[in-house]
Design a protein around this motif. Sequence first.
Motif, PDB file in Angstrom:
ATOM      1  N   VAL A 119       0.909  -1.162  -0.051  1.00  0.00           N
ATOM      2  CA  VAL A 119      -0.035   0.008  -0.044  1.00  0.00           C
ATOM      3  C   VAL A 119       0.840   1.260   0.266  1.00  0.00           C
ATOM      4  O   VAL A 119       0.549   2.171  -0.755  1.00  0.00           O
ATOM      5  CB  VAL A 119      -1.048   0.082   1.136  1.00  0.00           C
ATOM      6  CG1 VAL A 119      -1.624   1.277   1.404  1.00  0.00           C
ATOM      7  CG2 VAL A 119      -2.021  -1.067   0.985  1.00  0.00           C
ATOM      8  N   ASN A 120       1.856   1.222   0.717  1.00  0.00           N
ATOM      9  CA  ASN A 120       2.818   2.365   0.641  1.00  0.00           C
ATOM     10  C   ASN A 120       3.466   2.368  -0.453  1.00  0.00           C
ATOM     11  O   ASN A 120       3.693   3.630  -1.022  1.00  0.00           O
ATOM     12  CB  ASN A 120       4.225   2.119   1.852  1.00  0.00           C
ATOM     13  CG  ASN A 120       3.296   2.608   3.240  1.00  0.00           C
ATOM     14  OD1 ASN A 120       2.373   3.184   3.464  1.00  0.00           O
ATOM     15  ND2 ASN A 120       3.848   1.992   4.375  1.00  0.00           N
ATOM     16  N   ILE A 165       2.290   1.690  -3.299  1.00  0.00           N
ATOM     17  CA  ILE A 165       1.139   2.078  -4.356  1.00  0.00           C
ATOM     18  C   ILE A 165       0.883   3.822  -4.108  1.00  0.00           C
ATOM     19  O   ILE A 165       0.973   4.498  -5.076  1.00  0.00           O
ATOM     20  CB  ILE A 165       0.006   1.326  -4.412  1.00  0.00           C
ATOM     21  CG1 ILE A 165       0.206  -0.401  -5.129  1.00  0.00           C
ATOM     22  CG2 ILE A 165      -1.293   2.038  -5.051  1.00  0.00           C
ATOM     23  CD1 ILE A 165      -1.023  -1.199  -4.585  1.00  0.00           C
ATOM     24  N   ASP A 166       0.718   3.967  -3.042  1.00  0.00           N
ATOM     25  CA  ASP A 166       0.250   5.438  -2.596  1.00  0.00           C
ATOM     26  C   ASP A 166       1.555   6.359  -3.323  1.00  0.00           C
ATOM     27  O   ASP A 166       1.199   7.642  -3.351  1.00  0.00           O
ATOM     28  CB  ASP A 166       0.428   5.626  -1.149  1.00  0.00           C
ATOM     29  CG  ASP A 166      -0.812   4.920  -0.705  1.00  0.00           C
ATOM     30  OD1 ASP A 166      -1.920   4.452  -1.478  1.00  0.00           O
ATOM     31  OD2 ASP A 166      -1.290   4.945   0.514  1.00  0.00           O
ATOM     32  N   ARG A 167       2.573   6.021  -3.511  1.00  0.00           N
ATOM     33  CA  ARG A 167       3.913   6.724  -3.912  1.00  0.00           C
ATOM     34  C   ARG A 167       4.003   6.795  -5.606  1.00  0.00           C
ATOM     35  O   ARG A 167       4.743   7.312  -5.934  1.00  0.00           O
ATOM     36  CB  ARG A 167       5.074   6.317  -3.155  1.00  0.00           C
ATOM     37  CG  ARG A 167       5.105   6.879  -1.865  1.00  0.00           C
ATOM     38  CD  ARG A 167       6.375   6.792  -1.086  1.00  0.00           C
ATOM     39  NE  ARG A 167       6.890   5.221  -1.186  1.00  0.00           N
ATOM     40  CZ  ARG A 167       6.815   4.465  -0.314  1.00  0.00           C
ATOM     41  NH1 ARG A 167       6.482   4.826   0.895  1.00  0.00           N
ATOM     42  NH2 ARG A 167       7.474   3.470  -0.217  1.00  0.00           N
ATOM     43  N   THR A 168       3.304   5.932  -6.008  1.00  0.00           N
ATOM     44  CA  THR A 168       3.604   5.592  -7.640  1.00  0.00           C
ATOM     45  C   THR A 168       2.698   6.894  -8.596  1.00  0.00           C
ATOM     46  O   THR A 168       3.337   6.938  -9.647  1.00  0.00           O
ATOM     47  CB  THR A 168       2.693   4.397  -7.949  1.00  0.00           C
ATOM     48  OG1 THR A 168       1.574   4.548  -7.850  1.00  0.00           O
ATOM     49  CG2 THR A 168       3.622   3.421  -7.286  1.00  0.00           C
ATOM     50  N   THR A 186      -5.947   7.150  -8.203  1.00  0.00           N
ATOM     51  CA  THR A 186      -6.766   7.903  -7.278  1.00  0.00           C
ATOM     52  C   THR A 186      -6.542   7.010  -5.965  1.00  0.00           C
ATOM     53  O   THR A 186      -5.748   5.941  -5.830  1.00  0.00           O
ATOM     54  CB  THR A 186      -8.192   7.790  -7.393  1.00  0.00           C
ATOM     55  OG1 THR A 186      -8.841   6.607  -7.047  1.00  0.00           O
ATOM     56  CG2 THR A 186      -8.682   8.410  -8.677  1.00  0.00           C
ATOM     57  N   ASN A 187      -6.714   7.868  -4.824  1.00  0.00           N
ATOM     58  CA  ASN A 187      -6.362   7.210  -3.364  1.00  0.00           C
ATOM     59  C   ASN A 187      -7.499   6.388  -2.853  1.00  0.00           C
ATOM     60  O   ASN A 187      -7.461   5.977  -1.702  1.00  0.00           O
ATOM     61  CB  ASN A 187      -5.818   8.120  -2.161  1.00  0.00           C
ATOM     62  CG  ASN A 187      -7.100   9.510  -1.990  1.00  0.00           C
ATOM     63  OD1 ASN A 187      -8.184   9.282  -2.797  1.00  0.00           O
ATOM     64  ND2 ASN A 187      -6.824  10.233  -1.167  1.00  0.00           N
ATOM     65  N   GLU A 188      -8.600   6.124  -3.645  1.00  0.00           N
ATOM     66  CA  GLU A 188      -9.706   5.193  -3.497  1.00  0.00           C
ATOM     67  C   GLU A 188      -9.490   4.048  -4.312  1.00  0.00           C
ATOM     68  O   GLU A 188      -9.609   4.018  -5.363  1.00  0.00           O
ATOM     69  CB  GLU A 188     -10.945   5.951  -3.807  1.00  0.00           C
ATOM     70  CG  GLU A 188     -11.274   7.411  -3.167  1.00  0.00           C
ATOM     71  CD  GLU A 188     -12.784   8.034  -3.650  1.00  0.00           C
ATOM     72  OE1 GLU A 188     -13.180   7.325  -4.459  1.00  0.00           O
ATOM     73  OE2 GLU A 188     -12.567   9.168  -2.994  1.00  0.00           O
ATOM     74  N   TYR A 189      -9.108   2.981  -3.376  1.00  0.00           N
ATOM     75  CA  TYR A 189      -9.101   1.641  -3.997  1.00  0.00           C
ATOM     76  C   TYR A 189      -9.508   0.504  -3.023  1.00  0.00           C
ATOM     77  O   TYR A 189      -9.740   0.931  -1.559  1.00  0.00           O
ATOM     78  CB  TYR A 189      -7.785   1.244  -4.502  1.00  0.00           C
ATOM     79  CG  TYR A 189      -6.350   1.656  -3.518  1.00  0.00           C
ATOM     80  CD1 TYR A 189      -5.986   0.612  -2.725  1.00  0.00           C
ATOM     81  CD2 TYR A 189      -5.952   2.856  -3.616  1.00  0.00           C
ATOM     82  CE1 TYR A 189      -5.084   0.917  -1.745  1.00  0.00           C
ATOM     83  CE2 TYR A 189      -4.651   3.055  -2.750  1.00  0.00           C
ATOM     84  CZ  TYR A 189      -4.406   2.231  -1.895  1.00  0.00           C
ATOM     85  OH  TYR A 189      -3.307   2.435  -1.044  1.00  0.00           O
ATOM     86  N   LEU A 238      -7.642  -0.608  -8.332  1.00  0.00           N
ATOM     87  CA  LEU A 238      -7.457   0.597  -8.826  1.00  0.00           C
ATOM     88  C   LEU A 238      -8.340   1.529  -9.639  1.00  0.00           C
ATOM     89  O   LEU A 238      -8.878   0.792 -10.458  1.00  0.00           O
ATOM     90  CB  LEU A 238      -5.887   0.781  -8.913  1.00  0.00           C
ATOM     91  CG  LEU A 238      -4.946   0.035  -8.182  1.00  0.00           C
ATOM     92  CD1 LEU A 238      -3.452  -0.375  -8.852  1.00  0.00           C
ATOM     93  CD2 LEU A 238      -4.697   0.900  -6.872  1.00  0.00           C
TER      94      LEU A 238
END
Length: 175
Positions: free
Chosen positions: A121-122, A124-127, A131-134, A164
């Motif tokens: 998750v960390n 993915i959040d930096r890629t 969106t941040n909704e998944y 995603l």
Amino acid sequence: MIHERTEPIGLDQLIHKAQKKIYAALNKKWGVDLEAYPRCYVIQNNDEKRTVEHYTYKNEYSGNLIVSESDKFFFTAEDDQERVNNIQFETKVKLYFILDLKFIYPDDPGRCDSKVLADVVNAIDRTGGFTNEYTIVTDYQSVFESFYYEFDNIQPYYCFRIDLNTIPYSIDSIC
């Protein structure tokens, strides 16, 4: 090992960037031989079995990726690409992980799936690109939906999927 698509554009370019960033973050954190695949394809054979396969070259495919051999992740994008304005589209992408936990955190006495999920998750959040909704799907029978596979989610394997939503992207973008 990272399996890259040749000259990706549009959605494939967005996935390509995410693939490289996720691979770099997880490879650095875990130090395992991780196989990273780009957008892969759903193939239905003559027996009506659906598999997910990586296109290699000249109408050749990798074979079913949903096997418990090697630590890997791969993407699929089967949903429609919806136009949001004159030049941009958005869609949903599914990101699958099949990991052997005993190699990722070998000194962890328990099942380290929560640590692994937090690492992913960390990353993915930096890629960027999504969106941040998944949604994170962890029930292994739901992870692979209607696909054919011959293993289950028992120690030390951990299989999960992250659904995603892309940010708007240009369908012919090459940058």
